[in-house]
Structures are given as C-alpha cells and as structure tokens.
Design a protein around this motif. Structure first.
Motif, PDB file in Angstrom:
ATOM      1  N   PHE A 128      -3.824  -3.342   8.890  1.00  0.00           N
ATOM      2  CA  PHE A 128      -3.920  -2.514   7.682  1.00  0.00           C
ATOM      3  C   PHE A 128      -2.747  -1.541   7.586  1.00  0.00           C
ATOM      4  O   PHE A 128      -2.185  -1.333   6.508  1.00  0.00           O
ATOM      5  N   TRP A 129      -2.392  -0.956   8.723  1.00  0.00           N
ATOM      6  CA  TRP A 129      -1.324   0.050   8.731  1.00  0.00           C
ATOM      7  C   TRP A 129       0.026  -0.574   8.379  1.00  0.00           C
ATOM      8  O   TRP A 129       0.811   0.001   7.606  1.00  0.00           O
ATOM      9  N   VAL A 130       0.308  -1.760   8.931  1.00  0.00           N
ATOM     10  CA  VAL A 130       1.592  -2.430   8.663  1.00  0.00           C
ATOM     11  C   VAL A 130       1.722  -2.765   7.190  1.00  0.00           C
ATOM     12  O   VAL A 130       2.773  -2.549   6.567  1.00  0.00           O
ATOM     13  N   TYR A 188     -11.710  -4.840  -2.370  1.00  0.00           N
ATOM     14  CA  TYR A 188     -10.320  -4.896  -2.854  1.00  0.00           C
ATOM     15  C   TYR A 188     -10.284  -4.905  -4.383  1.00  0.00           C
ATOM     16  O   TYR A 188      -9.476  -4.197  -4.994  1.00  0.00           O
ATOM     17  N   SER A 189     -11.142  -5.693  -4.998  1.00  0.00           N
ATOM     18  CA  SER A 189     -11.151  -5.753  -6.470  1.00  0.00           C
ATOM     19  C   SER A 189     -11.555  -4.409  -7.068  1.00  0.00           C
ATOM     20  O   SER A 189     -10.969  -3.961  -8.070  1.00  0.00           O
ATOM     21  N   PHE A 190     -12.546  -3.751  -6.470  1.00  0.00           N
ATOM     22  CA  PHE A 190     -13.027  -2.480  -6.995  1.00  0.00           C
ATOM     23  C   PHE A 190     -11.974  -1.386  -6.865  1.00  0.00           C
ATOM     24  O   PHE A 190     -11.702  -0.641  -7.823  1.00  0.00           O
ATOM     25  N   LEU A 196      -6.131   2.258  -7.638  1.00  0.00           N
ATOM     26  CA  LEU A 196      -5.337   2.321  -6.409  1.00  0.00           C
ATOM     27  C   LEU A 196      -4.452   1.089  -6.307  1.00  0.00           C
ATOM     28  O   LEU A 196      -4.834  -0.004  -6.738  1.00  0.00           O
ATOM     29  N   ASN A 197      -3.269   1.281  -5.716  1.00  0.00           N
ATOM     30  CA  ASN A 197      -2.422   0.111  -5.495  1.00  0.00           C
ATOM     31  C   ASN A 197      -2.785  -0.536  -4.157  1.00  0.00           C
ATOM     32  O   ASN A 197      -3.652  -0.056  -3.419  1.00  0.00           O
ATOM     33  N   MET A 198      -2.088  -1.612  -3.838  1.00  0.00           N
ATOM     34  CA  MET A 198      -2.417  -2.363  -2.627  1.00  0.00           C
ATOM     35  C   MET A 198      -2.231  -1.507  -1.371  1.00  0.00           C
ATOM     36  O   MET A 198      -3.054  -1.547  -0.444  1.00  0.00           O
ATOM     37  N   THR A 201      -5.019   0.980  -0.954  1.00  0.00           N
ATOM     38  CA  THR A 201      -6.261   0.286  -0.619  1.00  0.00           C
ATOM     39  C   THR A 201      -6.328  -0.042   0.867  1.00  0.00           C
ATOM     40  O   THR A 201      -7.359   0.157   1.529  1.00  0.00           O
ATOM     41  N   PHE A 202      -5.210  -0.520   1.412  1.00  0.00           N
ATOM     42  CA  PHE A 202      -5.206  -0.866   2.834  1.00  0.00           C
ATOM     43  C   PHE A 202      -5.274   0.368   3.729  1.00  0.00           C
ATOM     44  O   PHE A 202      -5.793   0.287   4.849  1.00  0.00           O
TER      45      PHE A 202
END
Length: 303
Positions: A128-130, A188-190, A196-198, A201-202
């Motif tokens: 997630f961090w990367v 992710y969809s919500f 929020l961008n990708m 989100t991560f």
C-alpha cells in the motif's frame, strides 16, 4: 509368521496410518469443548479477520489495475493505446505467490509461524505504501507484487495454524477471504467515488495490516505452552511419527499394552501381549529374536 498374524499386523498398520488425523481431530474437539463461548467466538472472529485482511490487498490491486497502468490521453482528450495491458497487474499479483507456494515445502520447516506471519503483514503494508507514495508505474507494479507475496504467504501460514484450533476456524477464514473480494472492491469504488484519488485510497488501506496484527495480538486466544519431560532411558523410543501417534492413541483410549516376557510360552501370550507385537510390526520397529519366535508360533487368537 502365520498368515493370520500377518493379516492382523497389516490391519494394524492401516489403522496406525490414520491415528495422526484422529489425534489432531480429538485434540481440537477437546480444546473446543474446554473453551468458553466468548473465547470460542473471539477465535472465530480473529480467523475471519485473518481471511478478510489476507486477501484485501490482492483484490484492491486488481480493482485499481486500470488506474495503476494510468491510461494515456492525446491532445484531444481521447483515450489512447496503452503500452501494457491491465493484465500485467494480474500477472504481477499472482506470479510471486505462485513461486512461494512452489518453494514452500523446501523452506517452511525452517521458518516459524511468527516470522512468516510478520513478513506477510509487512509485505502488505509496504504494498500500500509503495503504491501511495511513489508515482512511477513500474514501482507501482512492485507494490502489486508485494501484495501477491502477502496473500500467498499469509494463506500458507495461517491455514496450518488454524488446524491447532477448532475445525470451524478454517470455515471462518474462508468466509473472510470470500468477503474480501466484495469488500475490497467496494472500498476502492466508494473511496474513489467519494473524491479520493488512488494514492489517498491506498494510504487509508494501511488500516488493513494494522487490523491483521491486532486480531492476532488481542483477539485470538494464545495457544497454551506445554513442556514435555525427557523420556526415561528404559522406555523404548518409537522410530517414527506413526509410532508416536500409536502410543498417544493408546493413552487417549485407556489401552495398556504390555510386552510379553521370555518366560511366556506361545500358549500363555495374552491378547494384551499380542497387541504389543502387532504395534511393533505396524510401526516398523525391529523385533527381538525371541519376539520373532513368539510371532511365528502365534495362532489365530483374537486380540
């Protein structure tokens, strides 16, 4: 040896081959009955969270595959061709885990549960961090590979661990993995639909590995630690795991098996002594010269 004795010894060997599974199942049932209802459901909740968190990164990476590959646009704002298909995200998600599963029989005997579990959780957090921190497509693919490592290593680690608890633990694990397929895609969809961008989100998904560790440390009941006394020098030591399983089975079922002595004649050998000889043959232990003579003279006396 008589044909009847060999037939009985063969039947005993077939029984011994199933004793390991019987002992594991019996131990699991005894542990389940000794636990309180609250503790039992705590364990079920913990394994459900294990399953959900274990597959979460894998599913959300696939949900974000198109964003990770970052479709290019031309000057007119029309979507252009991609250099790589989103299928490469699926490939990066699956390949590392496949390699881990193929190599698992080689290295799993040398690595304990805690190191493997720690690597699985850290890999998920790093994935997630990367993806959230860096803005490079190929580094993002490396993050996807870390998610695949986390999923496969977590499954290879937690599923054998679940066998030490009740048989329902695996059912709750499976329920969690199934729900992660729906839950991760919905999250992710919500979140992206919420604005929020990708990358943002991560970053929020870092809560998932935290929940993974929390369920192990604070929800799951720790296994009891037991110590075994050193065997007596006069006690015969079984040669393999099947022999150990046979001895444990006898203790669990209240059976006492005594060896015959050299003063016994074939006619005076009791069913109890006969069980001892059967057990030695069934567990491929070496018979003494006198025991070989005794078995050759045994009749079809029932056990």
């Amino acid at each position: 040896m008589s044909k009847a004795f060999l037939k009985n010894a063969l039947a005993m060997r077939l029984l011994v081959s199933s004793f390991d599974d019987d002992i594991v199942h019996s131990t699991s049932v005894i542990r389940m009955l000794s636990l309180s209802t609250v503790t039992l459901y705590r364990n079920y909740i913990a394994f459900w969270i294990f399953g959900f968190c274990n597959n979460f990164a894998y599913v959300i990476m696939l949900s974000a595959a198109e964003d990770i590959m970052n479709l290019s646009t031309n000057d007119d704002g029309i979507l252009g061709c991609k250099l790589q298909s989103t299928g490469i995200v699926l490939l990066a998600d699956i390949t590392p885990g496949l390699i881990l599963k193929l190599l698992a029989p080689i290295y799993f005997d040398y690595i304990g549960f805690v190191p493997r579990f720690s690597v699985a959780v850290i890999s998920q957090a790093l994935s997630f961090w990367v993806v959230a921190i860096f803005e490079n497509r190929y580094i993002w693919l490396f993050g996807v590979m870390l998610a695949g490592v986390s999923r496969s290593l977590g499954g290879l680690t937690v599923l054998p661990f679940a066998s030490l608890y009740s048989s329902n633990a695996i059912a709750f694990w499976s329920s969690g993995t199934g729900m992660s397929g729906l839950g991760a895609a919905f999250v992710y969809s919500f979140l992206t639909g919420f604005g929020l961008n990708m990358l943002q989100t991560f970053l929020l998904c870092e809560l998932v590995p935290i929940a993974y560790v929390t369920s192990y440390l604070f929800i799951l009941e720790p296994l009891p630690t037991t110590t075994k006394a050193a065997p007596s020098p006069d006690m015969p030591v079984p040669l393999d795991q099947k022999a150990i399983a046979f001895e444990e089975y006898k203790l669990a079922n209240g059976r006492t098996v005594n060896p015959p002595s050299e003063r016994d004649t074939p006619a005076s050998i009791t069913p109890n002594n006969q069980m001892y000889l059967f057990s030695k043959i069934a567990t491929t232990q070496k018979l003494s010269a006198w025991e070989i003579t005794a078995t050759e003279n045994l009749g079809t006396k029932p056990m």
